[in-house]
Scaffold this active site. Sequence first.
Site, PDB file in Angstrom:
ATOM      1  N   SER A 116       6.840  -0.058  -2.839  1.00 38.46           N
ATOM      2  CA  SER A 116       6.302   0.679  -3.995  1.00 38.46           C
ATOM      3  C   SER A 116       4.947   1.320  -3.719  1.00 38.46           C
ATOM      4  O   SER A 116       4.125   1.457  -4.629  1.00 38.46           O
ATOM      5  CB  SER A 116       6.173  -0.237  -5.225  1.00 38.46           C
ATOM      6  OG  SER A 116       7.358  -0.946  -5.410  1.00 38.46           O
ATOM      7  N   ARG A 117       4.696   1.662  -2.484  1.00 40.86           N
ATOM      8  CA  ARG A 117       3.418   2.296  -2.095  1.00 40.86           C
ATOM      9  C   ARG A 117       2.203   1.386  -2.288  1.00 40.86           C
ATOM     10  O   ARG A 117       1.072   1.850  -2.300  1.00 40.86           O
ATOM     11  CB  ARG A 117       3.196   3.621  -2.854  1.00 40.86           C
ATOM     12  CG  ARG A 117       4.267   4.676  -2.528  1.00 40.86           C
ATOM     13  CD  ARG A 117       4.113   5.114  -1.079  1.00 40.86           C
ATOM     14  NE  ARG A 117       5.134   6.073  -0.645  1.00 40.86           N
ATOM     15  CZ  ARG A 117       6.249   5.732   0.007  1.00 40.86           C
ATOM     16  NH1 ARG A 117       6.530   4.470   0.265  1.00 40.86           N
ATOM     17  NH2 ARG A 117       7.084   6.660   0.417  1.00 40.86           N
ATOM     18  N   LEU A 118       2.441   0.076  -2.485  1.00 40.73           N
ATOM     19  CA  LEU A 118       1.310  -0.860  -2.625  1.00 40.73           C
ATOM     20  C   LEU A 118       1.002  -1.448  -1.244  1.00 40.73           C
ATOM     21  O   LEU A 118       1.180  -2.643  -0.996  1.00 40.73           O
ATOM     22  CB  LEU A 118       1.638  -1.937  -3.659  1.00 40.73           C
ATOM     23  CG  LEU A 118       1.877  -1.382  -5.064  1.00 40.73           C
ATOM     24  CD1 LEU A 118       2.196  -2.501  -6.047  1.00 40.73           C
ATOM     25  CD2 LEU A 118       0.654  -0.601  -5.547  1.00 40.73           C
TER      26      LEU A 118
END
Length: 214
Positions: free
Chosen positions: A192-194
Amino acid sequence: MNLNKLKSMRMDYKSALLDEQMVPDNPLDLFKIWMSEAIKRKVPEPTAMALCTSTKEGKPSSRMVLLKEVTKLGFVFFTNYESRKGIELIQNPFAALTFYWSTIAKQVRIEGRIKKVSRSESRNYFASRPRKSQIGAWTSHQSTVISSRNELDEWFRFYQEKFKDKKIPCPEFWGGFLLIPQQIEFWQGRESRLHDRILFLRTSRRWEISRLSP
Ligand SMILES: Cc1cc2nc3c(=O)[nH]c(=O)nc-3n(C[C@H](O)[C@H](O)[C@H](O)COP(=O)(O)O)c2cc1C
């Protein structure tokens, strides 16, 4: 191939995580662990890195070079001192390096000060290169304009003849640079792009560690 789909191309990274509790105190040790993993996982050209230099006026340029050594002091690569990058590094001795190992979703960004390596170190490395690469170094006035491919091939044949049955010396215009890191950031791709980003910043006494927002 139709490139209209570039905007929808993306990967989700699920492979690993990076935690400040698990990193060694010295980022060079972590770099060696990550490089070893990249080699083990057969990342293509794991030692290839983008080298960013800039002119005295601050105009940047970048290109790929190969990492040849990691010493206690930093990162070593070799090139033509009279090339565009060579001239920029001598006039403005600060640079940045970026590695991206897609197979393992890892990026490393390094920034620091540049020094030439000793002549003996450059000569030793030059001597270890394949003969044709040694002749190539003599042949190429890297980054200058040439009239044709033919001109390059002719100079190659000229140096082949000149050094026939002889040991090829390291040209004075060719050698290594050492980048002494002032900061190194390790980026681990996450879901999730984290992503995880751990930054090592060199202070006068030690490496300070912090986490950056992805
Ligand atoms: C994967 C890869 C590795 C490269 N390694 C080197 C290298 O170690 N040294 C070098 O001088 N050029 C290397 N090159 C060529 C440079 O990217 C560049 O074309 C050349 O050094 C001239 O750059 P400059 O005009 O900015 O000085 C490499 C290119 C690629 C694609």
